[in-house]
Write an enzyme that holds these catalytic residues in place. Structure first.
Site, mmCIF file in Angstrom:
data_model
loop_
_atom_site.group_PDB
_atom_site.id
_atom_site.type_symbol
_atom_site.label_atom_id
_atom_site.label_comp_id
_atom_site.label_asym_id
_atom_site.label_seq_id
_atom_site.Cartn_x
_atom_site.Cartn_y
_atom_site.Cartn_z
ATOM 1 N N LYS A 180 0.847 -1.194 0.000
ATOM 2 C CA LYS A 180 0.000 0.000 0.000
ATOM 3 C C LYS A 180 0.884 1.247 0.000
ATOM 4 O O LYS A 180 1.848 1.329 0.766
ATOM 5 C CB LYS A 180 -0.917 0.015 1.231
ATOM 6 N N HIS A 238 -0.714 -8.225 8.995
ATOM 7 C CA HIS A 238 -0.823 -6.813 8.638
ATOM 8 C C HIS A 238 -0.488 -5.882 9.813
ATOM 9 O O HIS A 238 0.283 -4.934 9.673
ATOM 10 C CB HIS A 238 -2.229 -6.483 8.135
HETATM 11 C C1 BG6 Z 1 -6.862 -9.621 4.155
HETATM 12 C C2 BG6 Z 1 -7.722 -10.282 5.183
HETATM 13 O O1 BG6 Z 1 -5.537 -10.067 4.240
HETATM 14 O O2 BG6 Z 1 -6.900 -8.205 4.363
HETATM 15 C C3 BG6 Z 1 -9.132 -9.760 5.125
HETATM 16 O O3 BG6 Z 1 -7.717 -11.692 4.944
HETATM 17 C C4 BG6 Z 1 -9.136 -8.263 5.248
HETATM 18 O O4 BG6 Z 1 -9.926 -10.347 6.141
HETATM 19 C C5 BG6 Z 1 -8.188 -7.640 4.244
HETATM 20 O O5 BG6 Z 1 -10.460 -7.803 5.027
HETATM 21 C C6 BG6 Z 1 -8.054 -6.152 4.478
HETATM 22 O O6 BG6 Z 1 -7.345 -5.605 3.417
HETATM 23 P P1 BG6 Z 1 -7.624 -4.106 2.934
HETATM 24 O O7 BG6 Z 1 -6.643 -3.912 1.846
HETATM 25 O O8 BG6 Z 1 -9.062 -4.093 2.481
HETATM 26 O O9 BG6 Z 1 -7.403 -3.248 4.118
#
Ligand code: BG6
Length: 482
Positions: A180, A238
């Protein structure tokens, strides 16, 4: 300011699991956008691989449909040109059927990336057959997705499977948060400005809040999520990556191992989390829809859709400064933000009655990407010195101009980095293992105690206990705002 498009060398990208959800929703649209941006050369090829015998034309139609559904509409000529670069091979990961056809499609002397967009149970057979069919050369790259294992032991097994056939320098483990734009901006803000670094430690920072709030639920992913939960799905990867980027020491260079060495040190410096410093939640029915248990069809599910916890990075820089992390599904707003909460000024020359306001640096990762610094000024008007805090607000979109409103998405950037051979934004095997080593005891503790997540209304800010977690420390969460 217009973002530059730097063309990449010709490549062959083989996508195992080409008909799957990830390929159709993320990988192929990302490739399409890079194609439209003019980043590929004329001879680049995508070779989708799956078990179903679609044939290339049938598969191209599927891709065209997916792009249309996702709103990636372009003129017919561009779409036709993109689709003509896509080939399709059907093969079986467990037998040699179809592998000759695949070998015939990939070309020598160019980057050859194999994207494992498949379940981890296929990693071993795929790795073995890629090697047995002579498809490994110096320019071979392997791309794997999260979840990379579901605990330390399974992550070690996967690492061993890959290490038996490929060098670590050939393995690209994706955590799409690292792709990102604004997550990379964390590093730019920290290490590109003299302003912050002297204050970036426990002497000046009271605590740090990392919030990744989502309004989406788990619809369509019930089976996976029931076995994962927020801890495995979001925190282990994350949120851990965000914590690393905020807490790490400045790497000597922005190169793969320098950055990943520093991130690894942060993970290894994390204390284990005390049970009373963690809150699990599960959404009940509310304004955003039915309860988690209804969605998964398991009235007794104890899987968490929300986690809030207090972490400590035990090192010289951060001793005494807690990091509060929280993430959840079906929350009031979609908002990923990091708040660096500075300490109060040590002494108020204006007297306590003027009020005190500590500085807060908010880095908004999504949506409305930008930075806000709350600073204290005098409240206007007569009647003595009263203090008030106001935002110094910058949205990246405004600051960078309209032509940068739509920067490359995470997958676009990461796939192009694979082709370029740049591993900086990918997780190294030891990093993933260290993250599981920290996560496993938390999950094991829940299991041994028979922990049941606290309910929270769908569309709320999460369970009340998460507020208490902060309150007990004399602190409170910043609001979750879109
Ligand atoms: C994914 C998860 O890795 O990331 C999901 O498995 C989550 O559950 C998603 O919704 C969130 O990603 P972003 O890019 O929408 O913040």
């Amino acid at each position: 300011m217009v973002s530059r498009v730097i063309p990449v060398d010709p490549f062959d990208l083989v996508i195992f699991g080409g008909t799957g959800d990830l390929a159709q929703r993320k990988i192929l649209p990302a490739l399409f956008r890079r194609f439209c941006a003019g980043q590929w050369s004329d001879t680049t090829r995508i070779i989708a691989v799956a078990r179903s015998p679609h044939g290339a034309d049938g598969f191209r139609q599927i891709v065209a449909g997916s792009l249309q559904d996702l709103g990636h509409s372009r003129d017919t000529a561009t779409l036709t040109e993109f689709l003509s670069r896509i080939d399709y091979v059907h093969l079986d990961a467990h037998s040699n059927d179809g592998w000759h056809a695949l070998s015939d499609r990939v070309q020598e002397d160019r980057v050859r990336a194999f994207y494992f967009s498949v379940g981890p149970e296929l990693f071993a057979p795929l790795a073995e057959r890629i090697q047995a069919n002579g498809l490994v050369n110096a320019k071979t790259r392997i791309v794997v997705e999260k979840p990379f294992g579901h605990d330390l032991s399974s992550a070690k097994d996967l690492n061993a499977i890959l290490a038996a056939r490929f060098d670590e320098s050939q393995i690209y483990r994706i955590d799409h948060y690292l792709g990102k734009e604004t997550v990379q901006n964390l590093m730019a803000v920290r290490f590109g400005n003299m302003l912050f670094e002297p204050l970036w430690n426990s002497q000046y920072v009271d605590h740090i809040q990392i919030t990744v709030a989502e309004t989406v639920g788990i619809d369509g992913r019930e089976e996976y999520y029931e076995h994962a939960g927020a801890m495995r799905d979001m925190v282990q990867n994350h949120l851990m990556q965000l914590l690393c980027l905020i807490a790490m020491e400045p790497p000597a260079k922005f190169d793969p191992d320098a950055v990943r060495d520093e991130k690894l040190k942060v993970i290894r410096a994390l204390d284990s989390v005390e049970p009373h410093h963690i809150v699990r939640g599960q959404f009940s029915a509310g304004p955003l829809g039915p309860s988690y248990r209804e969605v998964v069809g398991n009235p007794r599910s104890t899987t968490e859709s929300y986690v809030a916890l207090r972490a400590h990075v035990s090192n010289w820089r951060w001793a005494g400064t807690p990091f509060y992390l929280r993430t959840g599904k079906r929350l009031v707003a979609r908002s990923s933000v990091i708040n660096v909460m500075f300490k109060d000024a040590p002494h108020s020359i204006f007297g306590e009655e003027a009020g005190r306001h500590a500085n807060v640096l908010s880095i908004r990762l999504q949506p409305n990407e930008g930075i806000t610094l709350r600073v204290t000024i005098k409240e206007p008007g007569p009647g003595g010195m009263r203090l008030v805090d106001v935002p110094l607000d910058m949205s990246f979109a405004d600051a960078l101009g309209p032509e940068n409103q739509d920067p490359p998405g995470a997958y676009e950037r990461l796939i192009m980095d694979v082709i370029r051979g740049n591993q900086t934004l990918f997780m190294r095997g030891d990093e993933v293992e260290a993250a599981w080593a920290w996560t496993d005891p938390i999950i094991a503790g829940w299991q041994s105690r028979g922990d049941v997540p606290k309910p929270y209304d769908s569309g709320s800010t999460g369970p009340g206990d998460a507020e208490l977690l902060m309150k007990r420390d004399g602190r409170r969460w910043q609001g979750i705002k879109p």
